[in-house]
Design a protein around this motif. Structure first.
Motif, PDB file in Angstrom:
ATOM      1  N   GLU A 131       0.841  -1.198   0.000  1.00 21.74           N
ATOM      2  CA  GLU A 131       0.000   0.000   0.000  1.00 21.74           C
ATOM      3  C   GLU A 131       0.875   1.246   0.000  1.00 21.74           C
ATOM      4  O   GLU A 131       1.972   1.256   0.567  1.00 21.74           O
ATOM      5  CB  GLU A 131      -0.908   0.025   1.233  1.00 21.74           C
ATOM      6  CG  GLU A 131      -1.859   1.218   1.271  1.00 21.74           C
ATOM      7  CD  GLU A 131      -2.700   1.277   2.534  1.00 21.74           C
ATOM      8  OE1 GLU A 131      -3.498   2.232   2.665  1.00 21.74           O
ATOM      9  OE2 GLU A 131      -2.555   0.389   3.395  1.00 21.74           O
ATOM     10  N   TRP A 132       0.380   2.289  -0.653  1.00 24.42           N
ATOM     11  CA  TRP A 132       1.022   3.591  -0.570  1.00 24.42           C
ATOM     12  C   TRP A 132      -0.024   4.647  -0.229  1.00 24.42           C
ATOM     13  O   TRP A 132      -1.223   4.450  -0.473  1.00 24.42           O
ATOM     14  CB  TRP A 132       1.756   3.962  -1.861  1.00 24.42           C
ATOM     15  CG  TRP A 132       0.906   3.986  -3.113  1.00 24.42           C
ATOM     16  CD1 TRP A 132       0.766   2.984  -4.033  1.00 24.42           C
ATOM     17  CD2 TRP A 132       0.080   5.070  -3.583  1.00 24.42           C
ATOM     18  NE1 TRP A 132      -0.078   3.367  -5.043  1.00 24.42           N
ATOM     19  CE2 TRP A 132      -0.520   4.642  -4.794  1.00 24.42           C
ATOM     20  CE3 TRP A 132      -0.213   6.338  -3.114  1.00 24.42           C
ATOM     21  CZ2 TRP A 132      -1.394   5.455  -5.532  1.00 24.42           C
ATOM     22  CZ3 TRP A 132      -1.075   7.158  -3.843  1.00 24.42           C
ATOM     23  CH2 TRP A 132      -1.657   6.701  -5.036  1.00 24.42           C
ATOM     24  N   ARG A 133       0.432   5.749   0.346  1.00 25.28           N
ATOM     25  CA  ARG A 133      -0.476   6.821   0.752  1.00 25.28           C
ATOM     26  C   ARG A 133       0.144   8.172   0.407  1.00 25.28           C
ATOM     27  O   ARG A 133       1.358   8.350   0.530  1.00 25.28           O
ATOM     28  CB  ARG A 133      -0.759   6.749   2.263  1.00 25.28           C
ATOM     29  CG  ARG A 133      -1.350   5.425   2.704  1.00 25.28           C
ATOM     30  CD  ARG A 133      -1.443   5.310   4.204  1.00 25.28           C
ATOM     31  NE  ARG A 133      -1.836   3.962   4.603  1.00 25.28           N
ATOM     32  CZ  ARG A 133      -1.930   3.553   5.861  1.00 25.28           C
ATOM     33  NH1 ARG A 133      -1.635   4.389   6.856  1.00 25.28           N
ATOM     34  NH2 ARG A 133      -2.292   2.310   6.129  1.00 25.28           N
ATOM     35  N   LEU A 134      -0.700   9.094  -0.022  1.00 25.09           N
ATOM     36  CA  LEU A 134      -0.255  10.468  -0.244  1.00 25.09           C
ATOM     37  C   LEU A 134      -0.808  11.316   0.893  1.00 25.09           C
ATOM     38  O   LEU A 134      -2.020  11.408   1.075  1.00 25.09           O
ATOM     39  CB  LEU A 134      -0.745  11.007  -1.588  1.00 25.09           C
ATOM     40  CG  LEU A 134      -0.198  12.401  -1.907  1.00 25.09           C
ATOM     41  CD1 LEU A 134       1.276  12.326  -2.311  1.00 25.09           C
ATOM     42  CD2 LEU A 134      -1.007  13.080  -3.002  1.00 25.09           C
ATOM     43  N   VAL A 135       0.095  11.911   1.647  1.00 26.97           N
ATOM     44  CA  VAL A 135      -0.280  12.745   2.788  1.00 26.97           C
ATOM     45  C   VAL A 135      -0.181  14.208   2.372  1.00 26.97           C
ATOM     46  O   VAL A 135       0.837  14.633   1.809  1.00 26.97           O
ATOM     47  CB  VAL A 135       0.625  12.459   4.007  1.00 26.97           C
ATOM     48  CG1 VAL A 135       0.254  13.368   5.173  1.00 26.97           C
ATOM     49  CG2 VAL A 135       0.514  10.993   4.410  1.00 26.97           C
ATOM     50  N   ALA A 136      -1.232  14.961   2.642  1.00 31.69           N
ATOM     51  CA  ALA A 136      -1.279  16.372   2.236  1.00 31.69           C
ATOM     52  C   ALA A 136      -1.906  17.210   3.346  1.00 31.69           C
ATOM     53  O   ALA A 136      -2.618  16.692   4.214  1.00 31.69           O
ATOM     54  CB  ALA A 136      -2.087  16.528   0.942  1.00 31.69           C
ATOM     55  N   GLY A 137      -1.632  18.496   3.292  1.00 31.79           N
ATOM     56  CA  GLY A 137      -2.155  19.410   4.288  1.00 31.79           C
ATOM     57  C   GLY A 137      -3.491  20.007   3.883  1.00 31.79           C
ATOM     58  O   GLY A 137      -3.750  20.249   2.707  1.00 31.79           O
ATOM     59  N   THR A 138      -4.352  20.217   4.868  1.00 31.70           N
ATOM     60  CA  THR A 138      -5.627  20.905   4.670  1.00 31.70           C
ATOM     61  C   THR A 138      -5.748  21.995   5.730  1.00 31.70           C
ATOM     62  O   THR A 138      -4.883  22.131   6.605  1.00 31.70           O
ATOM     63  CB  THR A 138      -6.814  19.928   4.803  1.00 31.70           C
ATOM     64  OG1 THR A 138      -6.950  19.529   6.181  1.00 31.70           O
ATOM     65  CG2 THR A 138      -6.618  18.695   3.938  1.00 31.70           C
TER      66      THR A 138
ATOM     67  N   ARG B 100      -4.733   7.023  -1.664  1.00 36.53           N
ATOM     68  CA  ARG B 100      -3.981   5.807  -1.367  1.00 36.53           C
ATOM     69  C   ARG B 100      -4.158   4.818  -2.498  1.00 36.53           C
ATOM     70  O   ARG B 100      -5.094   4.918  -3.300  1.00 36.53           O
ATOM     71  CB  ARG B 100      -4.428   5.192  -0.034  1.00 36.53           C
ATOM     72  CG  ARG B 100      -5.858   4.661  -0.015  1.00 36.53           C
ATOM     73  CD  ARG B 100      -6.170   4.055   1.347  1.00 36.53           C
ATOM     74  NE  ARG B 100      -6.241   5.061   2.379  1.00 36.53           N
ATOM     75  CZ  ARG B 100      -5.952   4.844   3.660  1.00 36.53           C
ATOM     76  NH1 ARG B 100      -5.532   3.642   4.047  1.00 36.53           N
ATOM     77  NH2 ARG B 100      -6.065   5.802   4.547  1.00 36.53           N
ATOM     78  N   GLY B 101      -3.247   3.867  -2.587  1.00 32.29           N
ATOM     79  CA  GLY B 101      -3.329   2.852  -3.616  1.00 32.29           C
ATOM     80  C   GLY B 101      -2.473   1.664  -3.242  1.00 32.29           C
ATOM     81  O   GLY B 101      -1.959   1.566  -2.119  1.00 32.29           O
ATOM     82  N   GLN B 102      -2.287   0.752  -4.178  1.00 33.64           N
ATOM     83  CA  GLN B 102      -1.476  -0.445  -3.971  1.00 33.64           C
ATOM     84  C   GLN B 102      -0.659  -0.681  -5.233  1.00 33.64           C
ATOM     85  O   GLN B 102      -1.177  -0.567  -6.347  1.00 33.64           O
ATOM     86  CB  GLN B 102      -2.372  -1.652  -3.687  1.00 33.64           C
ATOM     87  CG  GLN B 102      -1.635  -2.946  -3.423  1.00 33.64           C
ATOM     88  CD  GLN B 102      -2.584  -4.105  -3.189  1.00 33.64           C
ATOM     89  OE1 GLN B 102      -3.768  -3.918  -2.909  1.00 33.64           O
ATOM     90  NE2 GLN B 102      -2.084  -5.315  -3.329  1.00 33.64           N
TER      91      GLN B 102
ATOM     92  N   SER C 142       2.367   4.826 -10.162  1.00 29.84           N
ATOM     93  CA  SER C 142       1.988   3.617  -9.443  1.00 29.84           C
ATOM     94  C   SER C 142       1.833   2.483 -10.453  1.00 29.84           C
ATOM     95  O   SER C 142       0.807   2.384 -11.125  1.00 29.84           O
ATOM     96  CB  SER C 142       0.681   3.857  -8.672  1.00 29.84           C
ATOM     97  OG  SER C 142       0.215   2.690  -8.049  1.00 29.84           O
ATOM     98  N   ASP C 143       2.882   1.654 -10.599  1.00 27.59           N
ATOM     99  CA  ASP C 143       2.896   0.569 -11.586  1.00 27.59           C
ATOM    100  C   ASP C 143       2.553   1.069 -12.988  1.00 27.59           C
ATOM    101  O   ASP C 143       1.811   0.432 -13.736  1.00 27.59           O
ATOM    102  CB  ASP C 143       1.937  -0.554 -11.179  1.00 27.59           C
ATOM    103  CG  ASP C 143       2.484  -1.425 -10.064  1.00 27.59           C
ATOM    104  OD1 ASP C 143       3.701  -1.369  -9.815  1.00 27.59           O
ATOM    105  OD2 ASP C 143       1.691  -2.156  -9.431  1.00 27.59           O
ATOM    106  N   GLY C 144       3.086   2.242 -13.339  1.00 30.51           N
ATOM    107  CA  GLY C 144       2.884   2.789 -14.676  1.00 30.51           C
ATOM    108  C   GLY C 144       1.693   3.700 -14.825  1.00 30.51           C
ATOM    109  O   GLY C 144       1.562   4.398 -15.836  1.00 30.51           O
ATOM    110  N   VAL C 145       0.788   3.716 -13.841  1.00 32.03           N
ATOM    111  CA  VAL C 145      -0.350   4.641 -13.858  1.00 32.03           C
ATOM    112  C   VAL C 145       0.106   5.930 -13.186  1.00 32.03           C
ATOM    113  O   VAL C 145       0.563   5.914 -12.034  1.00 32.03           O
ATOM    114  CB  VAL C 145      -1.565   4.063 -13.119  1.00 32.03           C
ATOM    115  CG1 VAL C 145      -2.731   5.044 -13.162  1.00 32.03           C
ATOM    116  CG2 VAL C 145      -1.965   2.726 -13.724  1.00 32.03           C
TER     117      VAL C 145
END
Length: 241
Positions: free
Chosen positions: A71-78, A87-89, A107-110
């Motif tokens: 799994e991966w996650r993108l953390v951002a500020g609000t 998030r994705g895999q 992410s795997d080419g995407v």
């Protein structure tokens, strides 16, 4: 862009903050440190994706990974603080820098672009191509192999792509005509592999987004809807008996 490789577990390493880091940077690193206290983190890459002076972080999770990857996650500020915005895999995920210093999540080419709220598909292989009108033979093919059987009530717009440079193109056919209309901007579509076999259909705004996997055999096809994205993975020969 800066990247931190972390041992597992990662919480202790994440708490080391450079003295020159801004308050926003420290807040982001603190958030990821708390994340690492609950789950193993493999590595973190920082980049100002929004070009607003505040970095986002691509966090690749560690530990036991399923067959499709970790799994991966993108953390951002609000305005309310730091959040996991997307998030994705993937087997492989990284920030790919583009001309001008921007970056996208690969992410795997995407490839996904940050829009300030979340991630949207960016740079797919159909983008910029000029489709052609479908032939009578292709109308017969669609009518005989898909649920779209009323060939006299539809018209086809065809994209041909050779994503793996085999000399044998895939065809993505957009179903037009009032009879099969889905909405003002959404279209049914069907996909055929290089051997002319039906492999997939879906509904997307204008056309699906198509990406080639680095494995050299899999296509990732995304249905783009209003408020939702559905991803499919297809490969040559996967429907063979």
């Amino acid at each position: 862009m800066r990247k931190i490789l972390l041992p597992l577990p990662a919480a202790a390493a994440l708490l080391i903050v450079a003295s020159s880091a801004s308050a926003a940077d420290r807040g982001l690193e603190d958030y990821i440190a708390r994340m690492g206290e609950k789950e193993p983190v493999a590595d973190v890459t920082y980049h100002d994706l929004g070009r607003d002076g505040v970095e986002e972080a691509l966090v690749r999770m560690g530990g036991e990974c399923p067959p499709g990857g970790c799994e991966w996650r993108l953390v951002a500020g609000t305005a309310d603080g730091w959040i996991v915005a997307s998030r994705g895999q993937a087997r492989d995920v990284f920030l790919e820098v583009t001309e001008g210093g921007d970056a996208v999540v690969n992410s795997d080419g995407v490839t996904w672009s940050w829009n300030g709220i979340g991630l949207t598909p960016y740079g797919d292989i159909l983008a910029g191509l000029h489709p052609r009108a479908g032939t009578p033979e292709e109308l017969d093919l669609v009518a005989s192999t898909s649920e779209f059987t009323e060939k006299d009530r539809m018209r086809l717009t065809v994209y041909e792509v050779d994503p793996f440079e085999t000399g044998k193109p895939w065809r993505f056919m957009i179903i037009g005509g009032l009879y099969y209309a889905v909405g003002p901007d959404q279209r049914n579509w069907v996909a055929y592999d290089p051997e002319g076999r039906f492999v997939l259909d879906g509904v997307s705004i204008e056309a699906p987004a198509v990406f080639a996997d680095p494995d050299g055999k899999t296509l990732h096809v995304l249905d783009i809807g209003h408020g939702a994205i559905v991803e499919h993975a297809i490969a040559p020969g996967e429907n063979d008996e």
